[in-house]
Write a protein that holds these residues in place. Structure first.
Motif, PDB file in Angstrom:
ATOM      1  N   TYR A   1       0.748  -1.182  -0.177  1.00  0.00           N
ATOM      2  CA  TYR A   1       0.008  -0.065   0.033  1.00  0.00           C
ATOM      3  C   TYR A   1       0.699   1.289   0.103  1.00  0.00           C
ATOM      4  O   TYR A   1       0.472   2.169  -0.648  1.00  0.00           O
ATOM      5  N   CYS A   2       1.954   1.449   0.814  1.00  0.00           N
ATOM      6  CA  CYS A   2       3.204   2.376   0.668  1.00  0.00           C
ATOM      7  C   CYS A   2       3.590   2.530  -0.437  1.00  0.00           C
ATOM      8  O   CYS A   2       3.455   3.721  -1.138  1.00  0.00           O
TER       9      CYS A   2
ATOM     10  N   GLY B   1       0.800   4.113  -3.010  1.00  0.00           N
ATOM     11  CA  GLY B   1       0.463   5.382  -2.575  1.00  0.00           C
ATOM     12  C   GLY B   1       1.555   6.320  -3.231  1.00  0.00           C
ATOM     13  O   GLY B   1       1.224   7.379  -4.063  1.00  0.00           O
ATOM     14  N   CYS B   2       2.991   5.961  -2.939  1.00  0.00           N
ATOM     15  CA  CYS B   2       3.934   6.614  -3.551  1.00  0.00           C
ATOM     16  C   CYS B   2       3.975   6.800  -4.912  1.00  0.00           C
ATOM     17  O   CYS B   2       4.315   7.863  -5.705  1.00  0.00           O
TER      18      CYS B   2
ATOM     19  N   GLY C   1       1.010   9.008  -6.172  1.00  0.00           N
ATOM     20  CA  GLY C   1       1.330  10.342  -5.878  1.00  0.00           C
ATOM     21  C   GLY C   1       2.021  10.972  -6.656  1.00  0.00           C
ATOM     22  O   GLY C   1       1.930  12.141  -7.039  1.00  0.00           O
TER      23      GLY C   1
ATOM     24  N   ILE D   1      -6.882  12.195  -3.573  1.00  0.00           N
ATOM     25  CA  ILE D   1      -7.236  11.530  -2.316  1.00  0.00           C
ATOM     26  C   ILE D   1      -8.942  11.446  -2.132  1.00  0.00           C
ATOM     27  O   ILE D   1      -9.487  10.594  -1.861  1.00  0.00           O
TER      28      ILE D   1
ATOM     29  N   THR E   1     -11.186   3.172   0.487  1.00  0.00           N
ATOM     30  CA  THR E   1     -10.699   3.054   1.978  1.00  0.00           C
ATOM     31  C   THR E   1     -11.869   1.895   2.640  1.00  0.00           C
ATOM     32  O   THR E   1     -11.528   1.567   3.649  1.00  0.00           O
TER      33      THR E   1
ATOM     34  N   MET F   1      -1.618   4.232   2.253  1.00  0.00           N
ATOM     35  CA  MET F   1      -1.738   4.533   0.883  1.00  0.00           C
ATOM     36  C   MET F   1      -1.926   6.029   0.847  1.00  0.00           C
ATOM     37  O   MET F   1      -1.508   6.880  -0.016  1.00  0.00           O
ATOM     38  N   LEU F   2      -2.891   6.673   1.365  1.00  0.00           N
ATOM     39  CA  LEU F   2      -3.619   7.893   1.170  1.00  0.00           C
ATOM     40  C   LEU F   2      -2.394   9.048   1.817  1.00  0.00           C
ATOM     41  O   LEU F   2      -2.125   9.854   0.955  1.00  0.00           O
TER      42      LEU F   2
ATOM     43  N   ILE G   1       0.287   8.988  -0.944  1.00  0.00           N
ATOM     44  CA  ILE G   1      -0.225   9.823  -2.056  1.00  0.00           C
ATOM     45  C   ILE G   1       0.109  11.189  -2.011  1.00  0.00           C
ATOM     46  O   ILE G   1       0.445  12.186  -2.850  1.00  0.00           O
TER      47      ILE G   1
END
Length: 507
Positions: free
Chosen positions: A23-24, A27-28, A31, A46, A53, A64-65, A68
């Motif tokens: 998830y990380c 998100g990156c 983003g 978001i 979510t 994750m958010l 982002i």
């Protein structure tokens, strides 16, 4: 010190699980992608992804958010440096970054931005680790009256900084508070402002307002623009010399400190931090005479401040439950959707979530450095996606996401209505961020106000007699009076301008 290290080790034990790492990374990656695309950014993205979510585990969804958000800060700088296409958090990067591109130093500018962002993020994570728990302990001293005063401080500060006009900001906050009262009153069970529409008895959904006022409105605004943009075709060399590398570190450290401080303040955040760091470098840098003409320091300081402020802005959100900007308001919405109320009890009640999120920020920092610096030339290919394909697809998924929350077609119509409202706000130069803040904090303000009234047996003196609430209300009064005086002085200056001009001799 030992306690903080133990807490960080505890956080890494949760953040380094396979699912949270995934998830990380998502998100990156997302983003960075939305940071590159003109018209998109963390706020719109978001809001678009909030419906997801519901089906993602709590820790993974928030990781994750958050990824982002701070991932988009780096993507913003890439588009600003290579094509002079800035977002709000990369305006300063256009000055020296694009000047370096014109000199053929695109790779050096991108490496400077990426490495400085890594330094800024690392410093901010240390500040977050040490300071957030302390603020959480102080927040235990707050009572209902103190929370009312704290929320009013948030309204005033965020309203002024995000709109530039205190009156407009407070008006938007009031609209948000009124929207938050739609539905069934918890105490009396009476339906309020539902206009005899059954689907409004549960109130207006956070996702509908977020998608409408930010996502759909932003996309509609960009579709309304006739500006043409072409992809970047320059060459990129990402290998700096040792002398150039040594120039990056001092400026990045200064920017990290500035960003970490300003990120904590209500209404601060990356936009203000980058200007402050740039101004500081122009005063104290050894190469200050070069800043503005394509200088490494002009990129390093603002990039570090930008990334540091993006992370320390989580401190007021998670420690006292007050979002300081629009993105943090959406993060607060994500917390509430998952059944978690940020505030002084969060660290004690959900330590795995708090410390896991903090640890994931450093992991995300490494992801951004590894992914973006070597692969930046491939990221720039996203500029080749035609808007005629990109934006309609996003609108389609907006509708799908809104419908999936409650499987209710009415939610799609509500989202469309808020999309129209958000677009009108943009055309009228009104910021929707205070509206979102008012919508989220309005019910909390009402609940704490009622509690304070019950405890004081209906006496309003409790808001002044308590030290914390009295001090906060005094600060609000000083701030409002200061704004009124500034407004009067500015009005007098404008009214006196024609008389001054009339006295000048005419040729």
């Amino acid at each position: 010190m030992t306690e903080v290290l133990n807490n960080l080790a505890f956080g890494f034990s949760h953040a380094l699980t396979l699912h949270n790492l995934m998830y990380c990374a998502i998100g990156c990656t997302v983003g960075t992608l939305v940071g590159l695309l003109p018209g998109l950014g963390p706020l719109a993205t978001i809001s678009l992804l909030l419906p997801l979510t519901y089906s993602i585990p709590t820790t993974g969804a928030l990781i994750m958010l958050a990824g982002i958000y701070y991932g988009a800060q780096y993507g913003d700088s890439v588009s600003a440096i290579t094509m002079k296409i800035p977002h709000a958090s990369s305006i300063v990067a256009c000055i020296d970054g694009y000047a370096m591109t014109l000199k053929g130093q695109t790779g050096l500018a991108l490496f400077t931005a990426g490495f400085s962002s890594f330094i800024g993020g690392t410093v901010a994570i240390l500040v977050l680790s040490f300071l957030a728990p302390t603020l959480g302990e102080v927040a235990f001293l707050f009572g209902p009256a103190d929370y009312v005063a704290m929320m009013l401080v948030g309204f005033v500060c965020v309203s002024f900084v995000t709109t530039g006009s205190l009156l407009n900001g407070l008006a938007m906050c009031m609209i948000g508070v009124l929207l938050g009262t739609i539905g069934t009153d918890v105490n009396s069970g009476m339906a309020r402002f539902t206009m005899d529409m059954p689907f409004l008895t549960d109130g207006v959904g956070i996702v509908s307002i977020a998608l409408g006022c930010f996502g759909i409105a932003e996309i509609t605004k960009n579709l309304d623009s006739r500006e043409e943009r072409s992809p970047f075709n320059g060459k990129i060399n990402l290998i700096p010399t040792w002398a150039e590398f040594k120039r990056i570190i001092p400026s990045a450290l200064r920017g990290s400190v500035v960003g970490s401080i300003l990120g904590i303040l209500p209404g601060g955040g990356p936009t203000i931090a980058q200007f402050a760091a740039y101004a500081l470098d122009k005063k104290v840098s050894k190469y200050k005479h070069e800043i503005g003409t394509g200088c490494i320091e002009g990129v390093a300081g603002q990039a570090a401040a930008d990334e540091a402020a993006a992370r320390t802005s989580f401190i007021p959100l998670m420690s006292i439950g007050i979002p300081e900007n629009a993105v943090m308001a959406l993060m607060l919405a994500a917390f509430i959707i998952k059944g978690i109320q940020p505030g002084p009890n969060m660290i004690a009640s959900h330590p795995e979530l708090f410390w896991g999120l903090v640890a994931s920020m450093w992991i995300g920092n490494v992801f951004l450095l590894v992914l973006n610096v070597p692969l930046v030339r491939y990221w720039l290919s996203v500029f080749k996606i035609p808007y005629s394909v990109l934006f309609p697809s996003i609108l389609f998924f907006c509708c799908i996401g809104t419908y999936s929350v409650n499987n209710n077609l009415q939610d799609v119509f509500i989202t469309a209505a808020f999309g129209f409202m958000g677009y009108m706000f943009m055309r009228l130069e009104l910021d929707a961020a205070p509206l979102m803040l008012g919508f989220i904090l309005g019910p909390m303000l009402e609940e704490n106000f009622r509690r304070a009234m019950l405890l004081s047996r209906g006496g309003f003196g409790t808001f002044v007699s308590r030290p914390i609430s009295g001090t906060l209300l005094g600060l609000i009064a000083i701030f409002v009076v200061w704004q009124l005086v500034a407004f009067v002085l500015q009005a007098r200056k404008k009214s006196g301008a024609p008389a001054t001009v009339a006295l000048e001799p005419q040729e």
